[in-house]
Write an enzyme that holds these catalytic residues in place. Sequence first.
Site, short mmCIF file in Angstrom:
data_model
loop_
_atom_site.label_atom_id
_atom_site.label_comp_id
_atom_site.label_asym_id
_atom_site.label_seq_id
_atom_site.Cartn_x
_atom_site.Cartn_y
_atom_site.Cartn_z
N ARG A 244 -2.87 6.73 1.29
CA ARG A 244 -3.36 7.85 2.10
C ARG A 244 -2.36 8.43 3.10
O ARG A 244 -2.60 9.50 3.63
CB ARG A 244 -4.63 7.42 2.84
CG ARG A 244 -5.81 7.29 1.92
CD ARG A 244 -7.00 6.72 2.62
NE ARG A 244 -6.72 5.36 3.05
CZ ARG A 244 -7.55 4.62 3.77
NH1 ARG A 244 -8.69 5.12 4.18
NH2 ARG A 244 -7.24 3.38 4.10
N ASP B 233 -7.18 -1.61 -7.48
CA ASP B 233 -7.77 -2.30 -6.33
C ASP B 233 -8.06 -3.73 -6.73
O ASP B 233 -8.27 -4.01 -7.91
CB ASP B 233 -9.05 -1.61 -5.86
CG ASP B 233 -9.45 -2.12 -4.48
OD1 ASP B 233 -8.81 -1.73 -3.49
OD2 ASP B 233 -10.36 -2.96 -4.40
N TYR C 274 -15.53 -10.85 -0.34
CA TYR C 274 -16.26 -9.59 -0.58
C TYR C 274 -17.52 -9.83 -1.41
O TYR C 274 -18.54 -9.20 -1.18
CB TYR C 274 -15.35 -8.58 -1.30
CG TYR C 274 -14.27 -8.02 -0.41
CD1 TYR C 274 -14.58 -7.13 0.63
CD2 TYR C 274 -12.94 -8.36 -0.58
CE1 TYR C 274 -13.59 -6.62 1.45
CE2 TYR C 274 -11.95 -7.86 0.24
CZ TYR C 274 -12.28 -6.99 1.25
OH TYR C 274 -11.30 -6.49 2.07
N ARG D 104 0.82 -1.22 0.00
CA ARG D 104 0.00 0.00 0.00
C ARG D 104 0.85 1.27 0.00
O ARG D 104 0.49 2.27 0.60
CB ARG D 104 -0.97 0.01 1.19
CG ARG D 104 -2.01 -1.09 1.16
CD ARG D 104 -2.97 -0.85 0.03
NE ARG D 104 -4.12 -1.73 0.05
CZ ARG D 104 -5.25 -1.52 0.73
NH1 ARG D 104 -5.37 -0.47 1.47
NH2 ARG D 104 -6.23 -2.36 0.66
N ARG E 227 -6.35 12.90 -4.41
CA ARG E 227 -7.62 12.30 -4.00
C ARG E 227 -8.67 13.37 -3.68
O ARG E 227 -9.87 13.13 -3.82
CB ARG E 227 -7.29 11.45 -2.78
CG ARG E 227 -8.22 10.45 -2.29
CD ARG E 227 -8.80 9.48 -3.21
NE ARG E 227 -9.81 8.78 -2.42
CZ ARG E 227 -11.01 9.28 -2.17
NH1 ARG E 227 -11.38 10.41 -2.71
NH2 ARG E 227 -11.84 8.62 -1.40
O1 1CP Z 1 0.13 1.05 -3.04
C1 1CP Z 1 -0.80 0.26 -3.14
O2 1CP Z 1 -0.66 -0.93 -2.82
C2 1CP Z 1 -2.11 0.82 -3.60
C3 1CP Z 1 -2.94 -0.05 -4.48
C4 1CP Z 1 -3.94 -0.92 -3.72
C5 1CP Z 1 -3.86 -2.30 -3.51
C6 1CP Z 1 -2.69 -3.21 -3.82
C7 1CP Z 1 -5.19 -0.48 -3.20
C8 1CP Z 1 -5.69 0.90 -3.21
N1 1CP Z 1 -5.87 -1.58 -2.75
C9 1CP Z 1 -5.06 -2.69 -2.90
C10 1CP Z 1 -5.38 -4.07 -2.58
C11 1CP Z 1 -6.53 -4.38 -1.73
N2 1CP Z 1 -7.78 -3.80 -1.71
C12 1CP Z 1 -6.54 -5.46 -0.82
C13 1CP Z 1 -5.39 -6.42 -0.63
C14 1CP Z 1 -4.34 -5.89 0.26
C15 1CP Z 1 -4.70 -5.76 1.72
O3 1CP Z 1 -5.09 -6.77 2.34
O4 1CP Z 1 -4.56 -4.65 2.25
C16 1CP Z 1 -7.80 -5.49 -0.21
C17 1CP Z 1 -8.27 -6.47 0.85
C18 1CP Z 1 -8.57 -4.45 -0.79
C19 1CP Z 1 -10.00 -4.12 -0.51
C20 1CP Z 1 -10.14 -2.70 -0.15
N3 1CP Z 1 -10.20 -1.70 -1.06
C21 1CP Z 1 -10.12 -2.14 1.14
C22 1CP Z 1 -10.01 -2.91 2.46
C23 1CP Z 1 -11.38 -3.20 3.00
C24 1CP Z 1 -11.31 -4.16 4.20
O5 1CP Z 1 -11.91 -5.23 4.11
O6 1CP Z 1 -10.67 -3.79 5.19
C25 1CP Z 1 -10.22 -0.74 0.98
C26 1CP Z 1 -10.27 0.29 2.06
C27 1CP Z 1 -10.27 -0.48 -0.41
C28 1CP Z 1 -10.27 0.83 -1.08
C29 1CP Z 1 -8.89 1.26 -1.41
N4 1CP Z 1 -8.02 0.54 -2.22
C30 1CP Z 1 -6.85 1.25 -2.36
C31 1CP Z 1 -6.98 2.47 -1.61
C32 1CP Z 1 -5.93 3.55 -1.52
C33 1CP Z 1 -8.25 2.45 -1.01
C34 1CP Z 1 -8.85 3.55 -0.16
C35 1CP Z 1 -9.66 4.43 -1.03
C36 1CP Z 1 -9.47 5.88 -0.73
O7 1CP Z 1 -8.43 6.50 -1.06
O8 1CP Z 1 -10.42 6.44 -0.13
#
Ligand code: 1CP
Length: 350
Positions: free
Chosen positions: A37, A82, A157, A33, A46
């Site tokens: 943020r 994502d 999901y 990640r 963003r």
């Molecule tokens: O640098 C990076 O890695 C950014 C790219 C990235 C990746 C690899 C994002 C951006 N999401 C992911 C993978 C991802 N998304 C996973 C696997 C990794 C992990 O376990 O952390 C998972 C489970 C998700 C699902 C997801 N999407 C969540 C988690 C929800 C939960 O169950 O807790 C969230 C919050 C998102 C939205 C998201 N994806 C990425 C960002 C930056 C965000 C937040 C959106 C925003 O900026 O408001």
Amino acid sequence: MAGRRMISPAPEPPFLAACRRRQVPHTPIWIMRQAGRYLPEYRQVRSQAEFATLLRRPELAAEVTLQPLRRFPLDAAILFSDIMTPLQGMGVDLSFEPGPVVKEPIRTDAAIDGLAQLVPERDVPFVLESVRLVRAGLPSGVPLIGFAGGPFTLFCYLVCGRPSKEFGTARSFLYASPESAERLLARLADAMAAYLRAQAAAGAQALMLFESWAGLLAPREFERFALGAVRRTVAALQGIGVPLIYYVNQGSALMECVAGLDVDVIGVDWRAPLGVLRRKLGPGKAVQGNLDPAALFASPQDLRRHAGRVLDEAGSAPGHIFNLGHGIWPETDPDAVARLVDYVHEATAR
Ligand code: 1CP
């Protein structure tokens, strides 16, 4: 010989060499990640665009992917996208609030069969365009990692419809309707193979599967459902020519099962020491991890000590990629990341 010069091939980037368990000039490091943020420049982008918009606009996705590389001498980039993006390409109606919310969770055979087949070039062309743009903007020593969700994590999901601590609806579905569960997992496994293959064709130099929630399973269910599906994805990717990474969160009790998976690297969380995990995985796997993301809140001196312990545990055998054990927290000070990256490079310079 006038005018002729021997051009020696560019050395293999340390990240790719470590994936293949070769000798490296320093232990490579990137941060799960890393684009996100905790970076003010990400929050700036963003504030102008919804997350869903960032994903679909290649110039914005590429910009955000490159942001952490401008700040820190990281050894790899990871595409900003994502795990749910390809599911939208399969016709799933979802929003980010900020975690993914599926409008109509998938719980019947009819809904499973209603999922469209994913044709990446047609359904998610913007992801492939982002890959191309990022490659054009990256220095040659910094490879780009493409990724997909592990089939079981996507299943969580899709069946539950939103983030959850226990994903109870998804896990009970495995026991109540195992054949339907396998059917959905097989669909996801095939779609992710196609998705990853397309990312590699567009220029991704390594491919990672994020299995964030398979650690919730009992070993037999992990083996049958999660590993069964990911084996199918991995089998479809054999011969692709780029390293494959399988990250399994909360998977330290599952390492013996995972050791037989035909991937190059296993990513692990922080709940067990790397030395123990490496012994269970055997010499045929590289490992990626596994500092607790909370350690970035330690004093600079203590952070070095915690990171040093991870390096000690990883040992001297080739095949360690330094990373956190899960995603970096939004509250993290970027300066702590800078110190961590410098420390890992300095401490392991050979
Ligand atoms: O640098 C990076 O890695 C950014 C790219 C990235 C990746 C690899 C994002 C951006 N999401 C992911 C993978 C991802 N998304 C996973 C696997 C990794 C992990 O376990 O952390 C998972 C489970 C998700 C699902 C997801 N999407 C969540 C988690 C929800 C939960 O169950 O807790 C969230 C919050 C998102 C939205 C998201 N994806 C990425 C960002 C930056 C965000 C937040 C959106 C925003 O900026 O408001």
